[in-house]
Design a protein around this motif. Sequence first.
Motif, PDB file in Angstrom:
ATOM      1  N   ARG A  73       0.823  -1.225  -0.069  1.00 40.36           N
ATOM      2  CA  ARG A  73      -0.120   0.076  -0.054  1.00 40.36           C
ATOM      3  C   ARG A  73       0.751   1.420   0.049  1.00 40.36           C
ATOM      4  N   ILE A  74       0.272   2.059  -0.487  1.00 38.95           N
ATOM      5  CA  ILE A  74       1.109   3.562  -0.569  1.00 38.95           C
ATOM      6  C   ILE A  74       1.671   3.974   0.733  1.00 38.95           C
ATOM      7  N   GLU A  75       0.602   4.209   1.361  1.00 36.80           N
ATOM      8  CA  GLU A  75       0.774   4.629   2.779  1.00 36.80           C
ATOM      9  C   GLU A  75       1.450   3.736   3.646  1.00 36.80           C
ATOM     10  N   GLY A  76       1.719   2.637   3.498  1.00 39.59           N
ATOM     11  CA  GLY A  76       2.493   1.606   4.056  1.00 39.59           C
ATOM     12  C   GLY A  76       3.802   1.553   3.625  1.00 39.59           C
ATOM     13  N   LYS A  77       4.246   0.215   3.339  1.00 35.84           N
ATOM     14  CA  LYS A  77       5.607  -0.053   2.888  1.00 35.84           C
ATOM     15  C   LYS A  77       5.965   0.533   1.459  1.00 35.84           C
ATOM     16  N   ILE A  78       5.002   0.982   0.702  1.00 32.83           N
ATOM     17  CA  ILE A  78       5.498   1.478  -0.626  1.00 32.83           C
ATOM     18  C   ILE A  78       6.376   3.013  -0.186  1.00 32.83           C
ATOM     19  N   ALA A  79       5.690   3.679   0.923  1.00 32.10           N
ATOM     20  CA  ALA A  79       6.228   4.783   1.194  1.00 32.10           C
ATOM     21  C   ALA A  79       7.455   4.376   2.138  1.00 32.10           C
ATOM     22  N   THR A  80       7.415   3.559   3.207  1.00 33.75           N
ATOM     23  CA  THR A  80       8.549   3.420   4.101  1.00 33.75           C
ATOM     24  C   THR A  80       9.646   2.751   3.554  1.00 33.75           C
ATOM     25  N   ASP A  81       9.631   1.728   2.785  1.00 34.80           N
ATOM     26  CA  ASP A  81      10.557   0.710   2.324  1.00 34.80           C
ATOM     27  C   ASP A  81      11.102   1.055   0.983  1.00 34.80           C
ATOM     28  N   TYR A  82      10.268   1.919   0.286  1.00 30.34           N
ATOM     29  CA  TYR A  82      10.854   1.911  -1.148  1.00 30.34           C
ATOM     30  C   TYR A  82      10.864   3.529  -1.635  1.00 30.34           C
ATOM     31  N   VAL A  83       9.897   4.238  -1.158  1.00 30.63           N
ATOM     32  CA  VAL A  83      10.042   5.668  -1.478  1.00 30.63           C
ATOM     33  C   VAL A  83      11.200   6.339  -0.645  1.00 30.63           C
ATOM     34  N   TRP A  84      11.037   6.375   0.684  1.00 26.86           N
ATOM     35  CA  TRP A  84      11.826   6.873   1.582  1.00 26.86           C
ATOM     36  C   TRP A  84      13.246   6.800   1.317  1.00 26.86           C
ATOM     37  N   PRO A  85      13.759   5.316   1.277  1.00 27.65           N
ATOM     38  CA  PRO A  85      15.119   5.441   0.790  1.00 27.65           C
ATOM     39  C   PRO A  85      15.704   6.260  -0.408  1.00 27.65           C
ATOM     40  N   LYS A  86      14.904   6.165  -1.381  1.00 26.71           N
ATOM     41  CA  LYS A  86      15.153   6.797  -2.839  1.00 26.71           C
ATOM     42  C   LYS A  86      15.223   8.384  -2.429  1.00 26.71           C
ATOM     43  N   LEU A  87      14.459   8.966  -1.480  1.00 27.55           N
ATOM     44  CA  LEU A  87      14.288  10.319  -1.424  1.00 27.55           C
ATOM     45  C   LEU A  87      15.659  10.715  -0.446  1.00 27.55           C
ATOM     46  N   LYS A  88      15.724   9.981   0.642  1.00 24.30           N
ATOM     47  CA  LYS A  88      16.514  10.353   1.408  1.00 24.30           C
ATOM     48  C   LYS A  88      18.084  10.137   0.626  1.00 24.30           C
ATOM     49  N   ALA A  89      18.428   9.499  -0.282  1.00 24.97           N
ATOM     50  CA  ALA A  89      19.577   9.446  -1.046  1.00 24.97           C
ATOM     51  C   ALA A  89      19.691  10.596  -2.289  1.00 24.97           C
ATOM     52  N   PHE A  90      18.440  10.771  -2.586  1.00 22.49           N
ATOM     53  CA  PHE A  90      18.634  11.737  -3.512  1.00 22.49           C
ATOM     54  C   PHE A  90      19.082  13.206  -2.669  1.00 22.49           C
ATOM     55  N   SER A  91      18.517  13.453  -1.314  1.00 22.51           N
ATOM     56  CA  SER A  91      18.706  14.723  -0.747  1.00 22.51           C
ATOM     57  C   SER A  91      20.323  14.717  -0.246  1.00 22.51           C
ATOM     58  N   GLU A  92      20.615  13.449   0.177  1.00 21.20           N
ATOM     59  CA  GLU A  92      22.165  13.376   0.369  1.00 21.20           C
ATOM     60  C   GLU A  92      23.029  13.674  -0.543  1.00 21.20           C
ATOM     61  N   SER A  93      22.830  13.179  -1.709  1.00 18.36           N
ATOM     62  CA  SER A  93      23.668  13.336  -2.894  1.00 18.36           C
ATOM     63  C   SER A  93      23.406  14.596  -3.772  1.00 18.36           C
ATOM     64  N   ASN A  94      22.487  15.468  -3.104  1.00 19.12           N
ATOM     65  CA  ASN A  94      21.993  16.967  -3.769  1.00 19.12           C
ATOM     66  C   ASN A  94      21.734  16.480  -5.550  1.00 19.12           C
ATOM     67  N   PHE A  95      20.942  15.310  -5.309  1.00 13.05           N
ATOM     68  CA  PHE A  95      20.657  14.915  -6.897  1.00 13.05           C
ATOM     69  C   PHE A  95      19.797  15.737  -7.729  1.00 13.05           C
TER      70      PHE A  95
END
Length: 350
Positions: A73-95
């Motif tokens: 589900r979007i508000e479940g593991k899609i957000a926590t396990d798949y979307v969030w790690p990408k967003l975090k890495a995007f921010s950390e790398s100034n992507f």
Amino acid sequence: MNIIKRVTAIAALGLTLCSTAAYSKEHKIVLIHGFQPQQLIADGDVTASGQDYWKGYWNDLSDARIDWPSYERIEGKIATDYVWPKLKAFSESNFCDPGCIFVTHSTGDLVARYIIDNQETWLENAGLAPLNIVATFDIAGAGGGSELADLAVSVAQGTESWTFIIEAALEAWLGGDLGDEMGVLHDLKVNNARQLAPLPDARIPRLRFVGDATEYLGVTSPFIQGNDDGVVGTHSSCGGNRQARFGSCSTQLAFNGKISYQGNAVSGFMPYHYPMLMGEKYSHGSLLEPWQAGKVTAVSNQENTLSGESIHFNTYTKTSGWWIWKSNYLYVENSASDSMSTLIYDAIPN
């Protein structure tokens, strides 16, 4: 962050620039795929499925993808396990410092809306900078949900009587028998989709690209309100603010490009949703492919990204018929030879 850590973060994220064309664009292109029904039957590899989803045209032209599983589900593991790690890495790398454009297809439209509504809070709470998302290009967007999801969930829950016609529609769409796993289908139900992050604070323009040709030999269309592309109705793909039997994204333009009043057009849009192109002969899936399926018309030939760059399509008018049968048609230049996806990519600023 030092250079070694930055390179490591980018490598872990898989931000491989797959072609020289991707280097030439001013902004980073991030792909967010749609619903993958085969994942409800067999989980499979999420990354491999994401790559396969875009292989027809977009994968080699993108800078990154956000892959997610349809069995969650979007508000479940899609957000926590798949979307969030990408967003975090995007921010950390100034992507996204040069600006990111999210290119979405189908349910990716809904996933993107949830990201837009939450990414600033999530990242700031983690002590990170929010992403500079300057626009989304939503192809066959399902942000308004799909009646096929309502039908599938109703059948699974026993609230809809099983008939041969329903069986044919669902098997064509899902590619097999309906199982117990529903996953993101719950989020795709029309009412649920329209209640998920409906009013993000961000003013990011959501540019819409819409088809009107059915898929699956037309067996799904009777269950979808208004004109449809075989999976989602015009009320969703145009970005309409309500569900109804709409026949166009524009009151002045038909799907085939004819310039005439459309009394059944979408009458109101979700905030910052702007229909751009419509293609009468493009279906839900063919909008992503590299081949041309018919001339395309422009509801709007120009919109700006959040950072001010122009997304522009050149158009021309053609007159057809004679005397009282004469009609004017509006077409996008090169749409007689280029696919819808090619037109979209070429409009992204260099």
